[in-house]
Design an enzyme around this catalytic site. Structure first.
Site, PDB file in Angstrom:
ATOM      1  N   CYS A   9       0.866  -1.181   0.000  1.00  0.00           N
ATOM      2  CA  CYS A   9       0.000   0.000   0.000  1.00  0.00           C
ATOM      3  C   CYS A   9       0.901   1.229   0.000  1.00  0.00           C
ATOM      4  CB  CYS A   9      -0.972  -0.019   1.181  1.00  0.00           C
ATOM      5  SG  CYS A   9      -0.181   0.029   2.810  1.00  0.00           S
ATOM      6  N   ASN A  12       2.309   1.478   4.389  1.00  0.00           N
ATOM      7  CA  ASN A  12       2.646   0.213   5.070  1.00  0.00           C
ATOM      8  C   ASN A  12       2.351   0.279   6.577  1.00  0.00           C
ATOM      9  OD1 ASN A  12       5.601  -1.906   5.582  1.00  0.00           O
ATOM     10  ND2 ASN A  12       3.505  -2.531   5.208  1.00  0.00           N
ATOM     11  N   CYS A  14      -1.321   0.805   7.470  1.00  0.00           N
ATOM     12  CA  CYS A  14      -2.755   0.513   7.615  1.00  0.00           C
ATOM     13  C   CYS A  14      -3.181  -0.713   6.804  1.00  0.00           C
ATOM     14  CB  CYS A  14      -3.607   1.718   7.190  1.00  0.00           C
ATOM     15  SG  CYS A  14      -3.356   3.176   8.226  1.00  0.00           S
ATOM     16  N   ARG A  15      -3.289  -0.541   5.486  1.00  0.00           N
ATOM     17  CA  ARG A  15      -3.892  -1.594   4.666  1.00  0.00           C
ATOM     18  C   ARG A  15      -3.008  -2.819   4.445  1.00  0.00           C
ATOM     19  NH1 ARG A  15      -5.167   2.199  -0.206  1.00  0.00           N
ATOM     20  NH2 ARG A  15      -3.260   3.103   0.681  1.00  0.00           N
ATOM     21  N   SER A  16      -1.751  -2.613   4.031  1.00  0.00           N
ATOM     22  CA  SER A  16      -0.932  -3.800   3.714  1.00  0.00           C
ATOM     23  C   SER A  16      -0.565  -4.637   4.943  1.00  0.00           C
ATOM     24  CB  SER A  16       0.298  -3.446   2.866  1.00  0.00           C
ATOM     25  OG  SER A  16       1.161  -2.563   3.522  1.00  0.00           O
ATOM     26  N   ASP A 124      -8.298   3.732   1.384  1.00  0.00           N
ATOM     27  CA  ASP A 124      -7.368   4.081   2.451  1.00  0.00           C
ATOM     28  C   ASP A 124      -8.147   4.517   3.696  1.00  0.00           C
ATOM     29  OD1 ASP A 124      -5.334   4.944   4.042  1.00  0.00           O
ATOM     30  OD2 ASP A 124      -4.330   6.093   2.482  1.00  0.00           O
TER      31      ASP A 124
HETATM   32  P1  4NP Z   1      -1.736   2.857   4.154  1.00  0.00           P
HETATM   33  O1  4NP Z   1      -2.335   4.216   4.717  1.00  0.00           O
HETATM   34  O2  4NP Z   1      -1.205   3.153   2.768  1.00  0.00           O
HETATM   35  O3  4NP Z   1      -2.901   1.954   4.121  1.00  0.00           O
HETATM   36  O4  4NP Z   1      -0.648   2.425   5.120  1.00  0.00           O
HETATM   37  C1  4NP Z   1      -1.607   5.413   4.759  1.00  0.00           C
HETATM   38  C2  4NP Z   1      -0.882   5.699   5.871  1.00  0.00           C
HETATM   39  C3  4NP Z   1      -0.167   6.891   5.925  1.00  0.00           C
HETATM   40  C4  4NP Z   1      -0.184   7.741   4.855  1.00  0.00           C
HETATM   41  C5  4NP Z   1      -0.905   7.438   3.727  1.00  0.00           C
HETATM   42  C6  4NP Z   1      -1.611   6.257   3.681  1.00  0.00           C
HETATM   43  N1  4NP Z   1       0.518   8.966   4.917  1.00  0.00           N
HETATM   44  O5  4NP Z   1       0.441   9.747   3.969  1.00  0.00           O
HETATM   45  O6  4NP Z   1       1.213   9.216   5.908  1.00  0.00           O
END
Ligand code: 4NP
Length: 158
Positions: A9, A12, A14-16, A124
């Site tokens: 994702c 790294n 939240c989703r992955s 997200d």
């Molecule tokens: P993820 O979510 O891609 O599912 O881990 C996010 C976590 C942090 C950010 C973006 C997406 N960020 O921009 O900090």
């Protein structure tokens, strides 16, 4: 070749990590031997544990992800993993651009393995609320089940 799956994702955190957790549980329950990891296309959270809401939702579903640490995708990942699955279209596009010429990993969209959710992105949940993380869990769990079935049909290791 033994399957090795990397979930990717953006952050790294939240989703992955949730996809990794759901697939680890699913692979174990069907007796599939597979290497599993996750990474982000962005490096802002490198070394950080998953978002506390992600840790909480995984915990509610019986998986402890508090020990995971975020990392960024590397060129070596495209040689080391047989499958690299993006959580959304933007990250899939980034992966296609990052792939080295000798990177043999099969690239795809995670939800293509989830019945009825093919072609869709895992939204997200970072800027949303706790309920969003439950939606994320349901989606990655559905994909984990489909992926485990698909990989179980691979030829046995040589
Ligand atoms: P993820 O979510 O891609 O599912 O881990 C996010 C976590 C942090 C950010 C973006 C997406 N960020 O921009 O900090």
């Amino acid at each position: 070749m033994r399957p090795a799956v990397l979930f990717v994702c953006l952050g790294n955190i939240c989703r992955s990590p949730l996809a990794e957790a759901a697939f680890r549980a699913e692979a174990q329950s069907v007796g599939l031997t597979v290497e599993i990891d996750s990474a982000g296309t962005g490096g802002w959270h490198k070394g950080h544990p998953p978002d506390r809401r992600a840790i909480a939702v995984a915990g509610r579903h019986g998986v402890d992800i508090s020990g995971l640490r975020a990392r960024k995708v590397t060129a070596e990942d495209f040689r080391r993993f047989t499958h690299i699955l993006a959580l959304d279209h933007d990250n899939l596009k980034t992966l296609r651009a990052l792939r080295p010429v000798d990177g043999a990993a099969e690239l795809g969209l995670l939800l293509d393995f989830a019945e009825g959710l093919e072609g869709r992105a895992v939204a997200d949940p970072y800027y949303g609320n706790e309920a969003g993380f439950e939606v994320t869990w349901r989606e990655v769990e559905a994909a984990a089940k489909g992926l485990a079935l698909a990989l179980a049909h691979l030829p046995p290791p040589r």
